[in-house]
Design an enzyme around this catalytic site. Structure first.
Site, PDB file in Angstrom:
ATOM      1  N   THR A 144       0.776  -1.224   0.000  1.00  0.00           N
ATOM      2  CA  THR A 144       0.000   0.000   0.000  1.00  0.00           C
ATOM      3  C   THR A 144       0.808   1.274   0.000  1.00  0.00           C
ATOM      4  O   THR A 144       2.011   1.281   0.238  1.00  0.00           O
ATOM      5  CB  THR A 144      -1.028   0.012   1.152  1.00  0.00           C
ATOM      6  OG1 THR A 144      -2.185   0.664   0.710  1.00  0.00           O
ATOM      7  CG2 THR A 144      -0.514   0.675   2.394  1.00  0.00           C
TER       8      THR A 144
ATOM      9  N   LYS B 259      -8.706   2.258   2.569  1.00  0.00           N
ATOM     10  CA  LYS B 259      -7.761   2.271   3.687  1.00  0.00           C
ATOM     11  C   LYS B 259      -7.700   3.613   4.394  1.00  0.00           C
ATOM     12  O   LYS B 259      -6.875   3.805   5.277  1.00  0.00           O
ATOM     13  CB  LYS B 259      -6.375   1.897   3.172  1.00  0.00           C
ATOM     14  CG  LYS B 259      -6.347   0.554   2.484  1.00  0.00           C
ATOM     15  CD  LYS B 259      -5.031   0.327   1.799  1.00  0.00           C
ATOM     16  CE  LYS B 259      -5.119  -0.895   0.898  1.00  0.00           C
ATOM     17  NZ  LYS B 259      -3.902  -1.074   0.123  1.00  0.00           N
TER      18      LYS B 259
ATOM     19  N   GLY C 183      -5.476   6.848   7.978  1.00  0.00           N
ATOM     20  CA  GLY C 183      -5.199   5.813   6.991  1.00  0.00           C
ATOM     21  C   GLY C 183      -4.252   4.790   7.587  1.00  0.00           C
ATOM     22  O   GLY C 183      -3.525   5.095   8.527  1.00  0.00           O
TER      23      GLY C 183
ATOM     24  N   SER D 182       4.647   0.756   1.574  1.00  0.00           N
ATOM     25  CA  SER D 182       5.800   0.512   0.706  1.00  0.00           C
ATOM     26  C   SER D 182       6.010   1.604  -0.335  1.00  0.00           C
ATOM     27  O   SER D 182       7.135   1.844  -0.756  1.00  0.00           O
ATOM     28  CB  SER D 182       5.656  -0.844   0.021  1.00  0.00           C
ATOM     29  OG  SER D 182       4.440  -0.900  -0.695  1.00  0.00           O
TER      30      SER D 182
ATOM     31  N   ALA E 161       2.015   4.590  -7.522  1.00  0.00           N
ATOM     32  CA  ALA E 161       1.459   3.415  -8.206  1.00  0.00           C
ATOM     33  C   ALA E 161       2.289   3.031  -9.430  1.00  0.00           C
ATOM     34  O   ALA E 161       2.387   1.853  -9.777  1.00  0.00           O
ATOM     35  CB  ALA E 161       0.009   3.671  -8.609  1.00  0.00           C
TER      36      ALA E 161
ATOM     37  N   THR F 156       1.421  -1.138  -4.841  1.00  0.00           N
ATOM     38  CA  THR F 156       0.503   0.003  -4.874  1.00  0.00           C
ATOM     39  C   THR F 156      -0.195   0.009  -6.219  1.00  0.00           C
ATOM     40  O   THR F 156       0.443  -0.177  -7.247  1.00  0.00           O
ATOM     41  CB  THR F 156       1.291   1.324  -4.677  1.00  0.00           C
ATOM     42  OG1 THR F 156       1.966   1.272  -3.422  1.00  0.00           O
ATOM     43  CG2 THR F 156       0.379   2.533  -4.718  1.00  0.00           C
TER      44      THR F 156
END
Length: 180
Positions: A10, A42, A54, A133, A165, A171
């Site tokens: 995430t 989240k 979060g 991460s 991402a 992600t």
């Protein structure tokens, strides 16, 4: 001796800009090398929609921490710093809680904090918090956007998550954002 698994998953980023608090995350849930879900939420508003929170880490652990943190906010009448310190102290010392594997990022209109189970409560100098991460990728993007753009807080969080991402395999681009 068992080797403890490293928490990898995430990206959550929160920030304060122009008195606006925003937090966002991706939606990927991984178990080992497998993506189990793409659209998990989240991030959420807590404490009468006055605080954003979060998590990164184990989902059930995070829900336990959300509940504990919100009860600390109620106990300390919305004092974010005090609630965070008290949660961190309990998290570190409680036999059950100290086994939880998660991190929390929390943001109000005037404060951004990271809370860990090792007793850490960190308030970054720049009002940008990130965990997971992909957190450091998102922080780097957010810092540059804060410095060199006129984007809103929400736009900065969105663009920072998109960058994370593109780089972090844990992600994805299914993004959830909450703002105060």
């Amino acid at each position: 001796m068992s080797k403890k698994k490293q928490i990898r998953s995430t990206t959550v980023i929160g920030l304060i800009k122009d008195g606006k608090a925003v937090i966002g995350s991706d939606g990927q849930v991984t178990m080992g090398n497998t993506v189990m879900k793409h659209s998990a939420k989240k991030v959420r508003k807590i404490y009468n929609n006055q605080v954003l929170a979060g998590f990164a880490g184990a989902t059930s652990d995070a829900f336990t921490l959300f509940e504990k943190f919100e009860s600390k906010l109620e106990q300390y009448k919305g004092n974010l710093s005090r609630a965070a310190v008290e949660l961190a102290k309990e998290w570190r010392s409680d036999k059950y809680l100290r086994r939880l594997e998660a991190l929390l990022a929390v943001v109000s209109n005037d404060k951004a904090l990271i809370i860990s189970g090792t007793g850490d409560v960190i308030e970054p100098d720049d009002g940008i918090v990130a965990i997971g991460s992909g957190g450091q990728y998102a922080v780097a993007a957010a810092r540059m956007l804060m410095k060199y753009s006129e984007l809103s807080a929400k736009e900065i969080v969105l663009e920072s998550l998109k960058q994370a991402a593109d780089i972090c395999i844990f992600t994805n681009s299914h993004i959830s954002i909450e703002e105060l």
